[in-house]
Design a protein around this motif. Structure first.
Motif, PDB file in Angstrom:
ATOM      1  N   ALA A 116       0.858  -1.180   0.000  1.00 21.14           N
ATOM      2  CA  ALA A 116       0.000   0.000   0.000  1.00 21.14           C
ATOM      3  C   ALA A 116       0.898   1.235   0.000  1.00 21.14           C
ATOM      4  CB  ALA A 116      -0.930  -0.015   1.203  1.00 21.14           C
ATOM      5  N   ASN A 117       1.146   1.785  -1.164  1.00 23.39           N
ATOM      6  CA  ASN A 117       2.079   2.895  -1.336  1.00 23.39           C
ATOM      7  C   ASN A 117       1.398   4.236  -1.005  1.00 23.39           C
ATOM      8  OD1 ASN A 117       4.536   4.097  -2.000  1.00 23.39           O
ATOM      9  ND2 ASN A 117       3.962   4.345  -4.147  1.00 23.39           N
ATOM     10  N   LYS A 118       2.236   5.252  -0.850  1.00 25.13           N
ATOM     11  CA  LYS A 118       1.805   6.630  -0.552  1.00 25.13           C
ATOM     12  C   LYS A 118       1.159   6.723   0.834  1.00 25.13           C
ATOM     13  CE  LYS A 118       1.049   7.335  -5.506  1.00 25.13           C
ATOM     14  NZ  LYS A 118       0.151   7.818  -6.585  1.00 25.13           N
ATOM     15  N   ALA A 119       1.595   5.826   1.735  1.00 24.54           N
ATOM     16  CA  ALA A 119       1.072   5.824   3.109  1.00 24.54           C
ATOM     17  C   ALA A 119       2.015   6.611   4.009  1.00 24.54           C
ATOM     18  CB  ALA A 119       0.885   4.392   3.602  1.00 24.54           C
ATOM     19  N   GLU A 120       2.175   7.911   3.709  1.00 24.87           N
ATOM     20  CA  GLU A 120       3.109   8.743   4.485  1.00 24.87           C
ATOM     21  C   GLU A 120       2.586   9.057   5.886  1.00 24.87           C
ATOM     22  OE1 GLU A 120       2.006   9.601   1.467  1.00 24.87           O
ATOM     23  OE2 GLU A 120       3.751   9.548   0.135  1.00 24.87           O
ATOM     24  N   SER A 121       1.279   9.280   5.989  1.00 21.93           N
ATOM     25  CA  SER A 121       0.705   9.701   7.269  1.00 21.93           C
ATOM     26  C   SER A 121       0.161   8.504   8.044  1.00 21.93           C
ATOM     27  CB  SER A 121      -0.430  10.698   7.025  1.00 21.93           C
ATOM     28  OG  SER A 121      -1.500  10.073   6.330  1.00 21.93           O
ATOM     29  N   GLU A 122      -0.046   8.740   9.341  1.00 23.79           N
ATOM     30  CA  GLU A 122      -0.584   7.666  10.188  1.00 23.79           C
ATOM     31  C   GLU A 122      -1.987   7.279   9.753  1.00 23.79           C
ATOM     32  OE1 GLU A 122      -1.459   6.794  14.936  1.00 23.79           O
ATOM     33  OE2 GLU A 122      -0.324   8.569  14.306  1.00 23.79           O
ATOM     34  N   SER A 123      -2.780   8.255   9.335  1.00 21.83           N
ATOM     35  CA  SER A 123      -4.159   7.955   8.926  1.00 21.83           C
ATOM     36  C   SER A 123      -4.177   7.098   7.661  1.00 21.83           C
ATOM     37  CB  SER A 123      -4.931   9.256   8.687  1.00 21.83           C
ATOM     38  OG  SER A 123      -4.321  10.016   7.642  1.00 21.83           O
ATOM     39  N   ALA A 132      -6.819  -5.368   2.638  1.00 22.84           N
ATOM     40  CA  ALA A 132      -6.894  -6.778   3.033  1.00 22.84           C
ATOM     41  C   ALA A 132      -8.065  -7.468   2.341  1.00 22.84           C
ATOM     42  CB  ALA A 132      -7.015  -6.892   4.551  1.00 22.84           C
ATOM     43  N   ALA A 133      -9.047  -6.659   1.921  1.00 22.85           N
ATOM     44  CA  ALA A 133     -10.202  -7.213   1.230  1.00 22.85           C
ATOM     45  C   ALA A 133      -9.834  -7.813  -0.125  1.00 22.85           C
ATOM     46  CB  ALA A 133     -11.267  -6.124   1.029  1.00 22.85           C
ATOM     47  N   LEU A 134      -8.643  -7.516  -0.628  1.00 20.85           N
ATOM     48  CA  LEU A 134      -8.202  -8.094  -1.898  1.00 20.85           C
ATOM     49  C   LEU A 134      -7.895  -9.580  -1.765  1.00 20.85           C
ATOM     50  CD1 LEU A 134      -5.899  -5.177  -3.151  1.00 20.85           C
ATOM     51  CD2 LEU A 134      -8.159  -5.814  -4.042  1.00 20.85           C
ATOM     52  N   GLY A 135      -7.721 -10.056  -0.506  1.00 17.57           N
ATOM     53  CA  GLY A 135      -7.626 -11.494  -0.288  1.00 17.57           C
ATOM     54  C   GLY A 135      -6.229 -12.065  -0.203  1.00 17.57           C
ATOM     55  N   PHE A 136      -5.211 -11.239   0.091  1.00 15.48           N
ATOM     56  CA  PHE A 136      -3.844 -11.750   0.204  1.00 15.48           C
ATOM     57  C   PHE A 136      -3.369 -11.617   1.655  1.00 15.48           C
ATOM     58  CE2 PHE A 136      -4.300 -10.208  -4.171  1.00 15.48           C
ATOM     59  CZ  PHE A 136      -4.053 -11.383  -4.870  1.00 15.48           C
ATOM     60  N   ASP A 137      -2.510 -12.541   2.078  1.00 15.46           N
ATOM     61  CA  ASP A 137      -2.103 -12.612   3.483  1.00 15.46           C
ATOM     62  C   ASP A 137      -1.198 -11.461   3.897  1.00 15.46           C
ATOM     63  OD1 ASP A 137      -3.554 -14.934   3.795  1.00 15.46           O
ATOM     64  OD2 ASP A 137      -1.849 -16.253   3.365  1.00 15.46           O
ATOM     65  N   ASP A 138      -0.257 -11.081   3.033  1.00 17.38           N
ATOM     66  CA  ASP A 138       0.746 -10.075   3.403  1.00 17.38           C
ATOM     67  C   ASP A 138       0.362  -8.698   2.884  1.00 17.38           C
ATOM     68  OD1 ASP A 138       2.676 -11.731   4.775  1.00 17.38           O
ATOM     69  OD2 ASP A 138       3.100 -12.636   2.819  1.00 17.38           O
ATOM     70  N   LEU A 139       0.327  -7.718   3.768  1.00 17.30           N
ATOM     71  CA  LEU A 139       0.006  -6.330   3.413  1.00 17.30           C
ATOM     72  C   LEU A 139       0.947  -5.407   4.167  1.00 17.30           C
ATOM     73  CD1 LEU A 139      -1.753  -4.025   2.248  1.00 17.30           C
ATOM     74  CD2 LEU A 139      -3.326  -4.385   4.165  1.00 17.30           C
ATOM     75  N   ILE A 140       1.696  -4.596   3.446  1.00 14.56           N
ATOM     76  CA  ILE A 140       2.657  -3.672   4.059  1.00 14.56           C
ATOM     77  C   ILE A 140       2.371  -2.265   3.571  1.00 14.56           C
ATOM     78  CG2 ILE A 140       5.085  -3.147   4.464  1.00 14.56           C
ATOM     79  CD1 ILE A 140       4.354  -5.907   5.405  1.00 14.56           C
ATOM     80  N   PRO A 141       2.009  -1.309   4.462  1.00 14.85           N
ATOM     81  CA  PRO A 141       1.875   0.091   4.054  1.00 14.85           C
ATOM     82  C   PRO A 141       3.254   0.751   3.992  1.00 14.85           C
ATOM     83  CG  PRO A 141       1.271  -0.153   6.357  1.00 14.85           C
ATOM     84  CD  PRO A 141       1.606  -1.532   5.864  1.00 14.85           C
ATOM     85  N   VAL A 142       3.548   1.458   2.908  1.00 12.80           N
ATOM     86  CA  VAL A 142       4.859   2.090   2.745  1.00 12.80           C
ATOM     87  C   VAL A 142       4.697   3.455   2.090  1.00 12.80           C
ATOM     88  CG1 VAL A 142       5.914  -0.186   2.354  1.00 12.80           C
ATOM     89  CG2 VAL A 142       5.378   1.274   0.404  1.00 12.80           C
ATOM     90  N   SER A 143       5.771   4.201   2.101  1.00 11.36           N
ATOM     91  CA  SER A 143       5.905   5.381   1.246  1.00 11.36           C
ATOM     92  C   SER A 143       7.205   5.207   0.473  1.00 11.36           C
ATOM     93  CB  SER A 143       5.937   6.680   2.060  1.00 11.36           C
ATOM     94  OG  SER A 143       6.285   7.772   1.205  1.00 11.36           O
ATOM     95  N   ALA A 144       7.089   4.797  -0.784  1.00 12.48           N
ATOM     96  CA  ALA A 144       8.286   4.587  -1.597  1.00 12.48           C
ATOM     97  C   ALA A 144       9.042   5.887  -1.790  1.00 12.48           C
ATOM     98  CB  ALA A 144       7.897   3.994  -2.953  1.00 12.48           C
ATOM     99  N   HIS A 146       9.337   8.465   0.287  1.00  9.88           N
ATOM    100  CA  HIS A 146      10.049   8.887   1.492  1.00  9.88           C
ATOM    101  C   HIS A 146      10.791   7.747   2.181  1.00  9.88           C
ATOM    102  CE1 HIS A 146       6.760  11.868   0.961  1.00  9.88           C
ATOM    103  NE2 HIS A 146       7.707  12.719   1.286  1.00  9.88           N
ATOM    104  N   GLY A 147      10.608   6.525   1.722  1.00 14.51           N
ATOM    105  CA  GLY A 147      11.325   5.402   2.315  1.00 14.51           C
ATOM    106  C   GLY A 147      10.683   4.828   3.555  1.00 14.51           C
ATOM    107  N   VAL A 148       9.478   5.261   3.877  1.00 15.59           N
ATOM    108  CA  VAL A 148       8.806   4.805   5.095  1.00 15.59           C
ATOM    109  C   VAL A 148       8.408   3.337   4.948  1.00 15.59           C
ATOM    110  CG1 VAL A 148       6.808   5.129   6.607  1.00 15.59           C
ATOM    111  CG2 VAL A 148       7.954   7.121   5.577  1.00 15.59           C
ATOM    112  N   MET A 149       8.835   2.501   5.880  1.00 14.43           N
ATOM    113  CA  MET A 149       8.468   1.075   5.962  1.00 14.43           C
ATOM    114  C   MET A 149       9.013   0.223   4.813  1.00 14.43           C
ATOM    115  SD  MET A 149       6.595   0.448   8.741  1.00 14.43           S
ATOM    116  CE  MET A 149       5.521  -0.946   8.406  1.00 14.43           C
ATOM    117  N   THR A 150       9.872   0.766   3.952  1.00 16.99           N
ATOM    118  CA  THR A 150      10.391  -0.060   2.854  1.00 16.99           C
ATOM    119  C   THR A 150      11.334  -1.139   3.374  1.00 16.99           C
ATOM    120  OG1 THR A 150      12.096   1.623   2.446  1.00 16.99           O
ATOM    121  CG2 THR A 150      10.126   1.688   1.061  1.00 16.99           C
ATOM    122  N   GLY A 151      12.029  -0.867   4.460  1.00 16.30           N
ATOM    123  CA  GLY A 151      12.871  -1.897   5.067  1.00 16.30           C
ATOM    124  C   GLY A 151      12.043  -3.058   5.585  1.00 16.30           C
ATOM    125  N   ASP A 152      10.889  -2.739   6.202  1.00 16.45           N
ATOM    126  CA  ASP A 152       9.989  -3.790   6.672  1.00 16.45           C
ATOM    127  C   ASP A 152       9.460  -4.612   5.505  1.00 16.45           C
ATOM    128  OD1 ASP A 152       9.813  -1.305   8.506  1.00 16.45           O
ATOM    129  OD2 ASP A 152       9.085  -2.930   9.794  1.00 16.45           O
TER     130      ASP A 152
END
Length: 439
Positions: A116-123, A132-144, A146-152
């Motif tokens: 889930a890209n462009k997730a810069e803010s907490e909201s 998650a409604a798309l039906g896949f087990d792994d979901l990671i919010p990131v900001s490509a 700004h680099g937020v959560m890309t390591g995770d």
């Protein structure tokens, strides 16, 4: 090496994510859809594991002819990968196009991580869980961006790649920058030319796969696509470049970065195939591009494409005009082909092979000096004498002449022509230097 495909609908930030993962600005990024059109591969590494990262164009269920071809490229990447990074836009939420991509990924049955890209803010990070409604087990919010959560994200990616991998099948990175991985000793061939002269059609014909998107609209290729293939003359890396239509300083946006990639490909290639529209003939832009290729110092094979629709008289005229306007490429073979039908394409690889042999040719010092002595006997230089000659380098052949006085340009051209004839150096440029030495 594991293959990781970055997929999703257009303009969700796939290329931005690719750039973030590989750690350099390799993929072209611009705020409009459709900029990425071909599959392009990079070598990336995380936690000591290397993997192939495949950037794709935006996938759409339907569209015009070009969009359909772009979607086919994305579909091929999905089918060929070990795992897919399914990029969605956290600022927009789930769209019908996202649902279409999700359905396609489920049919292909490959592991998927939803990004889930462009997730810069907490909201936005909180709201991204709707994916998650798309039906896949792994979901990671990131900001490509700004680099937020890309390591995770990369931690999860490596875990999924390695958890079921057979022992010994995992590629371990040696700690060097992955950019050096392309320097693998494989001879590279860049296919260059103006837009819409048939470069991508020729590229696909030669690599035997619809790897680059081909469409009858100028500017379809916006980045350099490279493919390593086994050919009759050995392993070659083919580089399909974007068409160049103006000076780099006059270009902007995507066109500027496409041009930078193409110029970089020309400078790094061992051989350049210059594609000219045979029906239109050699234009001023072709001449300027040929000068740029010649200045790079690598062998050139000139290909006159779209030859099948010319009359016998037009073929004669166009061929003579091409050789006259590109006369400064005295060493380059001119090959008439039709990339669309395959006519004459079989002659290109032998020409490339001849160029490779000539480019790497080293002449024994004794043979070189015997030849130089003979050339001087037949046609002595004015006011000087060449005392000795050595070949200091290959790639291309580079000669140093020791003379009593300066040698005029006309005599240097004479020596170059005679050296080409004597030692079979026709398909490669030659560098010649003069050093003065007293008798």
């Amino acid at each position: 090496m594991f293959k990781v495909a970055v997929v999703g609908r257009p303009n969700v930030g796939k290329s931005t994510l690719v750039n973030r993962i590989v750690g350099r600005q390799d993929a072209i990024v611009e705020e409009r859809s459709g900029v990425t059109r071909d599959r392009k591969s990079y070598v990336a590494a995380w936690r000591g594991h290397s993997f192939e990262l495949i950037d794709t164009g935006g996938w759409l269920e339907a569209g015009d002819a070009l969009e359909v071809k772009i979607s086919e490229q994305a579909r091929s990447a999905m089918a060929d990968c070990d795992i897919a990074l399914f990029v969605v836009d956290a600022a927009v939420g789930i769209t019908s196009e996202d649902a279409d991509v999700a359905e396609l990924l489920r049919r292909i049955s490959k592991p998927v991580i939803v990004v889930a890209n462009k997730a810069e803010s907490e909201s936005r990070r909180f709201n991204s869980w709707e994916f998650a409604a798309l039906g896949f087990d792994d979901l990671i919010p990131v900001s490509a961006l700004h680099g937020v959560m890309t390591g995770d994200l990369l931690d999860v990616l490596i875990d999924r790649l390695t958890e079921n991998a057979p022992e010994g099948s995992i590629d371990l990175d040696d700690g060097e920058n992955s950019e050096t991985d392309v320097d693998d000793g494989i001879f590279s061939v860049a296919i260059v030319g103006r837009p819409n002269v048939g470069k991508s059609t020729l590229f696909n014909r030669m690599v035997g796969d619809d790897r680059a998107v081909v469409h009858d609209m100028p500017g379809t290729t916006t980045d350099t696509v490279d493919t390593v293939i086994e050919t009759d003359i050995g392993v070659l890396r083919f580089l399909d470049t974007a068409g160049m239509r103006r000076r780099a300083k006059e270009a902007s946006g995507t066109e500027y970065y496409s041009m930078v990639r193409a110029l970089k490909a020309i400078d790094s290639a061992d051989v350049a195939i210059l594609v000219v529209d045979g029906q239109e003939g050699v234009t001023h832009q072709d001449q300027r591009l040929a000068e740029r290729v010649d200045a790079a110092g690598s062998p050139v094979v000139v290909v006159l494409n779209k030859w099948e629709d010319l009359s016998s008289e037009d073929k004669l005229i166009r061929g003579e005009e091409a050789e006259e306007k590109l006369a400064f490429l005295t060493y380059a073979p001119f090959i008439r082909i039709s990339a669309k039908t395959g006519l004459g394409v079989h002659r290109i690889l032998p020409a490339v092979q001849n160029a490779i042999v000539a480019y790497r040719r080293r002449i024994p010092t004794r043979e070189l000096n015997v030849a130089i002595s003979e050339f001087q006997t037949v046609h002595p230089p004015k006011g000087t004498k060449i005392l000795y000659a050595v070949q200091g380098a290959t790639d291309p052949p580079t000669f140093t002449l020791f003379s009593s006085r300066p040698i005029d340009a006309g005599y240097m051209r004479y020596l170059e022509r005679k050296l080409r004839e004597r030692f079979g150096l026709g398909p490669t440029p030659i560098k010649m230097r003069v050093r003065r030495r007293s008798d």
